[in-house]
Design a protein around this motif. Structure first.
Motif, PDB file in Angstrom:
ATOM      1  N   ASP A   1      -6.194  -0.634  -2.349  1.00 38.07           N
ATOM      2  CA  ASP A   1      -7.199  -1.514  -1.755  1.00 38.07           C
ATOM      3  C   ASP A   1      -6.667  -2.946  -1.758  1.00 38.07           C
ATOM      4  O   ASP A   1      -6.638  -3.614  -2.786  1.00 38.07           O
ATOM      5  CB  ASP A   1      -8.504  -1.429  -2.547  1.00 38.07           C
TER       6      ASP A   1
ATOM      7  N   ASN B   1     -16.853 -10.473   0.137  1.00 37.26           N
ATOM      8  CA  ASN B   1     -16.787 -10.199  -1.297  1.00 37.26           C
ATOM      9  C   ASN B   1     -16.313 -11.361  -2.159  1.00 37.26           C
ATOM     10  O   ASN B   1     -16.500 -11.327  -3.377  1.00 37.26           O
ATOM     11  CB  ASN B   1     -15.873  -8.993  -1.545  1.00 37.26           C
TER      12      ASN B   1
ATOM     13  N   VAL C   1      -7.852  -5.710  -0.415  1.00 35.18           N
ATOM     14  CA  VAL C   1      -8.852  -6.745  -0.674  1.00 35.18           C
ATOM     15  C   VAL C   1      -9.137  -6.875  -2.162  1.00 35.18           C
ATOM     16  O   VAL C   1      -9.157  -7.986  -2.711  1.00 35.18           O
ATOM     17  CB  VAL C   1     -10.152  -6.460   0.103  1.00 35.18           C
ATOM     18  N   GLN C   2      -9.359  -5.758  -2.839  1.00 37.64           N
ATOM     19  CA  GLN C   2      -9.659  -5.809  -4.264  1.00 37.64           C
ATOM     20  C   GLN C   2      -8.472  -6.351  -5.062  1.00 37.64           C
ATOM     21  O   GLN C   2      -8.651  -7.071  -6.047  1.00 37.64           O
ATOM     22  CB  GLN C   2     -10.050  -4.417  -4.768  1.00 37.64           C
ATOM     23  N   THR C   3      -7.257  -6.019  -4.637  1.00 34.32           N
ATOM     24  CA  THR C   3      -6.071  -6.544  -5.315  1.00 34.32           C
ATOM     25  C   THR C   3      -5.980  -8.055  -5.140  1.00 34.32           C
ATOM     26  O   THR C   3      -5.678  -8.790  -6.090  1.00 34.32           O
ATOM     27  CB  THR C   3      -4.801  -5.874  -4.757  1.00 34.32           C
TER      28      THR C   3
ATOM     29  N   LYS D   1      -9.030 -14.158  -9.028  1.00 33.72           N
ATOM     30  CA  LYS D   1      -9.822 -14.373 -10.239  1.00 33.72           C
ATOM     31  C   LYS D   1      -8.930 -14.643 -11.440  1.00 33.72           C
ATOM     32  O   LYS D   1      -9.181 -15.559 -12.232  1.00 33.72           O
ATOM     33  CB  LYS D   1     -10.704 -13.154 -10.497  1.00 33.72           C
TER      34      LYS D   1
ATOM     35  N   THR E   1       0.848  -1.189   0.000  1.00 34.95           N
ATOM     36  CA  THR E   1       0.000   0.000   0.000  1.00 34.95           C
ATOM     37  C   THR E   1       0.888   1.246   0.000  1.00 34.95           C
ATOM     38  O   THR E   1       2.087   1.155   0.291  1.00 34.95           O
ATOM     39  CB  THR E   1      -0.915   0.015   1.230  1.00 34.95           C
TER      40      THR E   1
ATOM     41  N   GLY F   1      -0.975  -1.381  -4.501  1.00 35.79           N
ATOM     42  CA  GLY F   1      -2.402  -1.104  -4.577  1.00 35.79           C
ATOM     43  C   GLY F   1      -2.900  -0.407  -3.327  1.00 35.79           C
ATOM     44  O   GLY F   1      -2.380  -0.620  -2.235  1.00 35.79           O
TER      45      GLY F   1
ATOM     46  N   LEU G   1      -8.486 -10.177  -4.479  1.00 36.63           N
ATOM     47  CA  LEU G   1      -9.564 -10.833  -5.209  1.00 36.63           C
ATOM     48  C   LEU G   1      -9.328 -10.778  -6.716  1.00 36.63           C
ATOM     49  O   LEU G   1      -9.683 -11.717  -7.437  1.00 36.63           O
ATOM     50  CB  LEU G   1     -10.903 -10.184  -4.862  1.00 36.63           C
ATOM     51  N   GLY G   2      -8.722  -9.688  -7.184  1.00 35.38           N
ATOM     52  CA  GLY G   2      -8.389  -9.613  -8.602  1.00 35.38           C
ATOM     53  C   GLY G   2      -7.365 -10.661  -8.984  1.00 35.38           C
ATOM     54  O   GLY G   2      -7.477 -11.313 -10.038  1.00 35.38           O
TER      55      GLY G   2
ATOM     56  N   ARG H   1     -13.697  -8.596   5.048  1.00 39.43           N
ATOM     57  CA  ARG H   1     -14.034  -8.081   3.723  1.00 39.43           C
ATOM     58  C   ARG H   1     -13.873  -9.151   2.646  1.00 39.43           C
ATOM     59  O   ARG H   1     -14.654  -9.223   1.704  1.00 39.43           O
ATOM     60  CB  ARG H   1     -13.162  -6.871   3.393  1.00 39.43           C
ATOM     61  N   LEU H   2     -12.848  -9.995   2.800  1.00 37.90           N
ATOM     62  CA  LEU H   2     -12.662 -11.083   1.841  1.00 37.90           C
ATOM     63  C   LEU H   2     -13.841 -12.050   1.883  1.00 37.90           C
ATOM     64  O   LEU H   2     -14.358 -12.472   0.849  1.00 37.90           O
ATOM     65  CB  LEU H   2     -11.360 -11.835   2.138  1.00 37.90           C
TER      66      LEU H   2
END
Length: 390
Positions: free
Chosen positions: A318, A363, A320-322, A328, A281, A316, A324-325, A359-360
């Motif tokens: 975020d 989401n 969590v979004q990193t 995927k 971060t 990044g 999860l990205g 959060r994980l």
């Protein structure tokens, strides 16, 4: 279409008759590529495999010379070049001896003019074509595609280079990693070069910045190789692979070693490759964190490599979004994370704060979140599998 399929099948037949290639990849001299290669040779020999050493350079290192003992050495070919006696790998002797596995050090080496092949990697390709398995070593700066990058970052023109396809075609690539500080200490302690080369080396190639650049390039290349093979195997229509595992790392994790070992054991039980991911971060920029935190992070990434993980680092805002990205993109089915510190109740109610793990779980879709109690003092503590599959 029929001709293309016939050609593909023919290539598969030829490939099945070839030997397998394993490359120990490192970011610089002295990280332990040759030593690791020789350790494996002893393990194979102990298991009854016919192993021979075609060429290994000790560079005067006592540890390397010691572990070379007990292995079958194929005599080298001695040639004269410009009045100097030089010894090279004798490919004819290797093909005649035809061991099951042969060790060939320094894959990017250029043979002396007049040799059977101009480059050592061409010798290796010929050996593989004869059905002999090859274990070899390579430093990252010798890849052709990195020539300009290395020159820009380090100011070094690398003369001996190999096509990237040689690495891409390897059946297995092992990243032999070591923290840059530990590598410099090895140099200072005389374990890489003789005393008269230490000071000059520290001021040139072995500068911290140079080593960090090369180490990052090595990790990126390993990740790229994994990605290439993943895309080659999977079709776009494939679903998540539920046994593909990633572990989330933090710069100040309470016990990152415990977390990594838990993920390693889980991956081992499922017999799968696994990933270790660190998201940097803005507040964790190297210019903002102290030296002890940087050292802790470097040691964590080193251990991840030693345990067999493919390491990725991202920047990044975020986390969590990193994560999860990545999950995927790489079709991860299980995410391993350390148990987070509790958030004060007032921050939850007033600011709406939640932990990364929470959060994980909220989401993630179709992915299991495995929370490991990294605070525990008992190494055998069990992880809690909080399955959020939908």
């Amino acid at each position: 279409m029929t001709d293309d399929r016939a050609k593909s099948f023919l290539q598969m037949i030829h490939r099945s008759q070839r030997g397998r290639l394993k490359i120990y990849l490192g970011y610089g001299p002295g990280v332990g590529k040759t030593y690791s290669m020789l350790q494996e040779a002893h393990r194979l020999q102990k298991d009854g495999i016919d192993v021979a050493v075609a060429i290994v350079e000790t560079h005067g290192r006592a540890d390397t010379a010691s572990i070379l003992e007990g292995l079958d050495l194929i005599p080298r070919r001695v040639s004269e070049y410009r009045g100097i006696q030089l010894d090279e790998m004798d490919i004819e002797a290797v093909l005649l001896r035809k061991p099951q596995v042969v060790l060939v050090d320094e894959l990017a080496h250029s043979n002396i003019p007049g040799s059977r092949n101009a480059k050592r990697y061409q010798d290796v390709q010929e050996i593989l074509a004869a059905g002999i398995h090859v274990i070899t070593s390579l430093n990252i700066q010798h890849l052709e595609s990195l020539y300009n990058t290395v020159e820009l970052l380090l100011g070094i023109k690398v003369r001996e280079r190999i096509p990237d396809s040689v690495l891409a075609d390897a059946d297995e690539v092992v990243n032999v990693d070591l923290s840059t500080e530990d590598l410099q200490n090895r140099l200072i302690n005389g374990k890489i070069y003789p005393a008269n080369r230490i000071e000059t080396s520290l001021k040139n190639f072995f500068q911290s910045g140079n080593l960090e650049h090369l180490r990052e390039l090595t990790m990126r290349e390993i990740a790229s190789q994994i990605d290439f093979k993943r895309r080659d195997v999977w079709d776009e229509g494939d679903k998540l692979a539920p046994d593909q595992i990633m572990v989330c790392l933090a710069s100040k994790g309470p016990n990152s070693a415990r977390l990594l070992r838990a993920a390693s054991r889980l991956a081992g039980r499922l017999n799968r490759n696994w990933y270790a991911v660190y998201v940097q971060t803005p507040s964790e920029d190297p210019t903002l964190i102290d030296a002890s935190t940087q050292r802790l992070l470097a040691d964590t990434l080193t251990l991840a490599n030693q345990l067999g993980a493919t390491v990725f680092t991202f920047k990044g805002r975020d986390v969590v979004q990193t994560i999860l990205g990545f999950a995927k993109e790489y079709r991860v089915g299980q995410i391993v994370i350390g148990r987070p510190n509790p958030i004060p109740e007032w921050k939850r109610r007033i600011l709406g704060r939640r932990t990364v793990a929470e959060r994980l779980m909220t989401n993630a879709e179709g992915v299991s979140i495995i929370v490991v109690d990294a605070f525990a003092s008992d190494e055998r503590s069990q992880s809690k599998d909080l399955d959020h599959s939908q």
